[in-house]
Scaffold this motif. Structure first.
Motif, PDB file in Angstrom:
ATOM      1  N   PHE A  51      10.493   7.981  -5.080  1.00  0.00           N
ATOM      2  CA  PHE A  51       9.350   8.610  -4.433  1.00  0.00           C
ATOM      3  C   PHE A  51       9.782  10.004  -3.997  1.00  0.00           C
ATOM      4  N   PRO A  52       8.935  11.000  -4.212  1.00  0.00           N
ATOM      5  CA  PRO A  52       9.401  12.383  -4.047  1.00  0.00           C
ATOM      6  C   PRO A  52       9.544  12.861  -2.615  1.00  0.00           C
ATOM      7  N   ASN A  53       8.827  12.247  -1.678  1.00  0.00           N
ATOM      8  CA  ASN A  53       8.746  12.843  -0.345  1.00  0.00           C
ATOM      9  C   ASN A  53       9.113  11.814   0.719  1.00  0.00           C
ATOM     10  N   VAL A  54      10.394  11.658   0.945  1.00  0.00           N
ATOM     11  CA  VAL A  54      10.902  10.681   1.906  1.00  0.00           C
ATOM     12  C   VAL A  54      11.883  11.382   2.840  1.00  0.00           C
ATOM     13  N   THR A  55      11.759  11.141   4.119  1.00  0.00           N
ATOM     14  CA  THR A  55      12.712  11.666   5.092  1.00  0.00           C
ATOM     15  C   THR A  55      13.113  10.559   6.057  1.00  0.00           C
ATOM     16  N   GLY A 114       0.785  -1.217   0.000  1.00  0.00           N
ATOM     17  CA  GLY A 114       0.000   0.000   0.000  1.00  0.00           C
ATOM     18  C   GLY A 114       0.818   1.269   0.000  1.00  0.00           C
ATOM     19  N   ILE A 115       2.078   1.167  -0.352  1.00  0.00           N
ATOM     20  CA  ILE A 115       2.961   2.335  -0.371  1.00  0.00           C
ATOM     21  C   ILE A 115       3.340   2.613  -1.819  1.00  0.00           C
ATOM     22  N   ASP A 116       2.789   3.688  -2.356  1.00  0.00           N
ATOM     23  CA  ASP A 116       3.015   3.986  -3.775  1.00  0.00           C
ATOM     24  C   ASP A 116       3.739   5.305  -3.998  1.00  0.00           C
ATOM     25  N   GLY A 117       4.180   5.925  -2.912  1.00  0.00           N
ATOM     26  CA  GLY A 117       4.948   7.154  -3.057  1.00  0.00           C
ATOM     27  C   GLY A 117       4.107   8.402  -3.131  1.00  0.00           C
ATOM     28  N   THR A 118       2.790   8.280  -3.037  1.00  0.00           N
ATOM     29  CA  THR A 118       1.949   9.474  -3.100  1.00  0.00           C
ATOM     30  C   THR A 118       1.837  10.169  -1.745  1.00  0.00           C
ATOM     31  N   LYS A 119       2.227   9.481  -0.680  1.00  0.00           N
ATOM     32  CA  LYS A 119       2.171  10.062   0.658  1.00  0.00           C
ATOM     33  C   LYS A 119       3.594  10.268   1.190  1.00  0.00           C
ATOM     34  N   PRO A 120       3.790  11.268   2.013  1.00  0.00           N
ATOM     35  CA  PRO A 120       5.110  11.435   2.642  1.00  0.00           C
ATOM     36  C   PRO A 120       5.469  10.190   3.449  1.00  0.00           C
ATOM     37  N   ILE A 121       6.730   9.839   3.447  1.00  0.00           N
ATOM     38  CA  ILE A 121       7.219   8.651   4.149  1.00  0.00           C
ATOM     39  C   ILE A 121       8.343   9.058   5.096  1.00  0.00           C
ATOM     40  N   VAL A 122       8.294   8.558   6.311  1.00  0.00           N
ATOM     41  CA  VAL A 122       9.363   8.760   7.283  1.00  0.00           C
ATOM     42  C   VAL A 122       9.888   7.392   7.695  1.00  0.00           C
ATOM     43  N   THR A 123      11.190   7.212   7.639  1.00  0.00           N
ATOM     44  CA  THR A 123      11.780   5.939   8.066  1.00  0.00           C
ATOM     45  C   THR A 123      12.521   6.142   9.387  1.00  0.00           C
ATOM     46  N   ILE A 165      18.837   2.659   4.743  1.00  0.00           N
ATOM     47  CA  ILE A 165      18.660   1.794   3.572  1.00  0.00           C
ATOM     48  C   ILE A 165      17.287   2.036   2.969  1.00  0.00           C
ATOM     49  N   TYR A 166      16.268   2.054   3.825  1.00  0.00           N
ATOM     50  CA  TYR A 166      14.921   2.277   3.309  1.00  0.00           C
ATOM     51  C   TYR A 166      14.767   3.676   2.735  1.00  0.00           C
ATOM     52  N   TYR A 167      15.406   4.664   3.381  1.00  0.00           N
ATOM     53  CA  TYR A 167      15.392   6.008   2.801  1.00  0.00           C
ATOM     54  C   TYR A 167      15.987   5.956   1.401  1.00  0.00           C
ATOM     55  N   PHE A 168      17.151   5.322   1.281  1.00  0.00           N
ATOM     56  CA  PHE A 168      17.861   5.286  -0.001  1.00  0.00           C
ATOM     57  C   PHE A 168      17.021   4.573  -1.063  1.00  0.00           C
TER      58      PHE A 168
END
Length: 622
Positions: free
Chosen positions: A457-461, A427-436, A446-449
């Motif tokens: 995905f455009p919005n990862v921190t 259910g993770i398609d990159g349309t929502k911000p992601i924080v690892t 690793i997951y950030y990278f």
């Protein structure tokens, strides 16, 4: 601070808006990954790229001297098989550990050692990561200050136009040392053209036809540079999620309503459930006999003191071999692990006492909670409210991401298409911000990278404070052992092995949940009143403003110096460590970003000239 989780696309701080600089001209299209064949060609060209830029190779390992018998430079970087095995036995507690057993095979294949010309980069020397505070707490393993990063790149002789290639000679750490340093240097402004992760590390380099060499390399012959991050036009400080950002997300409901996806990248050590339907002869036992079948293997006796299984022929196996790779049994006791089937056991027939905890005995397929246990110093275990677990999982509310790397066949990252498909299935398609996050921002990197640089995905921190910070901001503490985690009698292999772990606990655990209406409640025994067993206090002296216990799920405290018994052991420095907190801090909790945005060089009035402090990590990390 405004809704930082709406950013995270690699923007720049206001003081560094020179986005048209030549240095960054390919940032939108350049890959952060470097294939080993390309690096081989650069090495053969005298450490020059096709355009003539100088190539600097950093071999990223975590540990300096003093952690294990030998430093990682003496062991892994040098390719010294005997020293590596000594360290593996010390780190994983057994010469039967797979991390120990793999060394001879790697050595025979010529896979130990470093790429010729590489320099060793030791993260725990204190340049790359250091203790800093974002406001409420001085936390270990935060991103290095501008002054420390300047010192690090200068001692490596790195110049602005160099291409820095990050790799690793360690095979028991799944690549997170390279990804953590990549995240760090990118944060401080390195362009993608000038900062690369070698896809697959040293193993892939060797398999592609490159050579590895052995022996120690020092920096004695390196001419230090004067290059500073202040020479770079941008900083990407919004790659990092601060403690203030994350608390704001939790309090707003963003982590639970789907607005933000928080991924817990710690290795859950309790994904396995063992049936209890057979006795020591292999005969069926109605209702079980309270002993996991794994300890009742026909033809083998189990010695709990040594953790070894032995048959009459003198064949001795450890738990991992018995679980996953016993060549002496015609039928595996446990199905062979596959990354495509991360939870291959029938939880409905599992023995409750070996589970970490249990949510719904009437419907166990919906009840098992897979909870990671932090390897780092902390006061409690749990997950950040709304977080989804990666790696192993199973119950519907957990996320299973089975494919991160192709580690079973090589050490390269899986392809972009494979990774996108795996995350999409969760259910993770990159349309929502992601924080690892993880224990200390190592596995999380690793997951950030993967999410940011491979999936694009455009919005990862990344929250680099991770559980080492979150798990110590406590305004509550236990008054008895009711909500203290029982010890695992067996955890194998120990963290941070890149293979599945198994844990069996001394007793059934209860744990706490919190909501604004009822406060804390017991998750298993509903007759318990939580307030009878916990009280205000903890590292924040009862001030809940920065408390993370009530902002977490599945909370279970660790034993304290006073509250421990046969089921709960206290480890000084790891459980309830001494911490420096500021309970009355009134800022937003993003002091590091403010400090780093304003860094103007160590010789300026806003900088400092402090040197690094090497440290001995607890529980791995880079």
């Amino acid at each position: 601070m405004l809704l930082l989780w709406g950013c995270g696309s690699g923007g720049s701080s206001d003081s560094y808006t020179d986005i048209d600089a030549e240095y960054y001209k390919n940032d939108a299209t350049a890959s952060a990954l470097l294939e080993p064949e390309t690096l081989i060609s650069w090495v053969n060209a005298g450490y020059r790229t096709e355009s003539g830029k100088r190539v600097v190779i950093l071999d990223c390992v975590p540990n300096p001297a003093g952690v294990y018998p030998y430093s990682d430079v003496e062991a892994w970087f040098a390719g010294d098989a005997d020293k590596i095995k000594t360290n593996m036995a010390a780190q994983y507690g057994s010469t039967g550990a797979p991390q120990y057993l793999m060394i001879d095979t790697l050595n025979a294949a010529g896979l130990l050692g470093h790429i010729p010309g590489a320099l060793p980069s030791v993260s725990h020397e204190g340049y790359e990561v250091t203790a800093r505070d974002d406001g409420p707490m001085l936390a270990d393993h935060q991103i290095g200050t501008g002054s420390l990063i300047d010192q690090m790149i200068q001692r490596f002789g790195i110049q602005k136009d160099d291409v820095v290639v990050l790799t690793t000679s360690r095979y028991d750490y799944p690549g997170f040392c390279s990804s953590r340093l990549w995240w760090t240097l990118r944060y401080w402004g390195f362009a993608k053209d000038n900062l690369k992760v070698l896809n697959g590390g040293n193993k892939a380099y060797k398999m592609a036809g490159g050579t590895l060499e052995q022996g120690i390399v020092t920096l004695a012959n390196v001419t230090p540079s004067t290059f500073s991050v202040t020479d770079l036009a941008q900083r990407f400080t919004d790659m990092r999620t601060s403690i203030g950002d994350l608390i704001d997300m939790v309090d707003s409901g963003a982590t639970t309503n789907g607005e933000v996806i928080v991924l817990d990248a710690r290795q859950p050590p309790t994904p396995f459930y063992f049936t209890d339907v057979l006795d020591e002869t292999g005969a069926a036992v109605a209702g079980g006999n309270g002993v996991g079948d794994i300890y009742e293997v026909p033809g083998y006796t189990y010695d709990a003191s040594t953790g070894a299984f032995t048959n009459p022929d003198g064949v001795t196996l450890n738990l991992s071999q018995m679980l996953f790779n016993d060549p002496h049994l015609a039928t595996q006791r446990i199905p062979s692990f596959s990354m495509s089937t991360p939870l291959p056991f029938d939880v409905a027939t599992a023995s409750p006492w070996i589970r970490f905890h249990w949510r719904d005995d009437a419907d166990p397929s919906q009840g098992a909670v897979i909870l990671p246990i932090a390897a780092k110093p902390a006061g409690f275990d749990g997950i950040i409210r709304g977080a989804k677990l990666v790696k192993n999982g199973g119950p519907a509310w957990n996320v299973t991401i089975p494919v991160v790397t192709n580690a079973t066949t090589n050490t390269k990252y899986a392809s972009k298409d494979t990774l996108i498909a795996a995350f999409a299935a969760a259910g993770i398609d990159g349309t929502k911000p992601i924080v690892t996050y993880c224990n200390s921002g190592a596995l999380a990197s690793i997951y950030y990278f993967i999410l940011k640089e491979i999936c694009e995905f455009p919005n990862v921190t990344m929250y680099d404070g991770s559980w080492q910070e979150w798990g110590n901001l406590t305004a509550y503490e236990p008054t008895d052992t009711t909500f203290i985690r029982n010890d695992p009698t067996t955890v194998f292999p120990s963290y941070p092995a890149g293979i599945p772990s198994a844990a069996i606990f001394k007793g059934k655990n209860d744990y706490l949940e919190w909501d604004a209406t009822d406060g804390f409640t017991a998750a298993i025994d509903e007759t318990l009143t939580a307030d009878d067993h916990i009280t205000t206090g903890g590292s924040l002296s009862g001030n809940a403003a920065w408390d993370t216990v009530h902002r977490s799920e599945h909370v279970i405290f660790r034993a304290t110096a006073d509250l421990n018994d046969d089921l709960h052991s206290y480890t000084d420095g790891v459980d309830w460590p001494d911490t420096t907190t500021y309970p009355d801090y009134l800022g937003f909790g993003d002091e590091i970003q403010d400090e780093d945005d304003s860094y103007a060089g160590s010789s300026s009035s806003t900088g400092d000239d402090e040197g690094p402090t090497a440290f001995v990590p607890s529980g791995g990390g880079c």
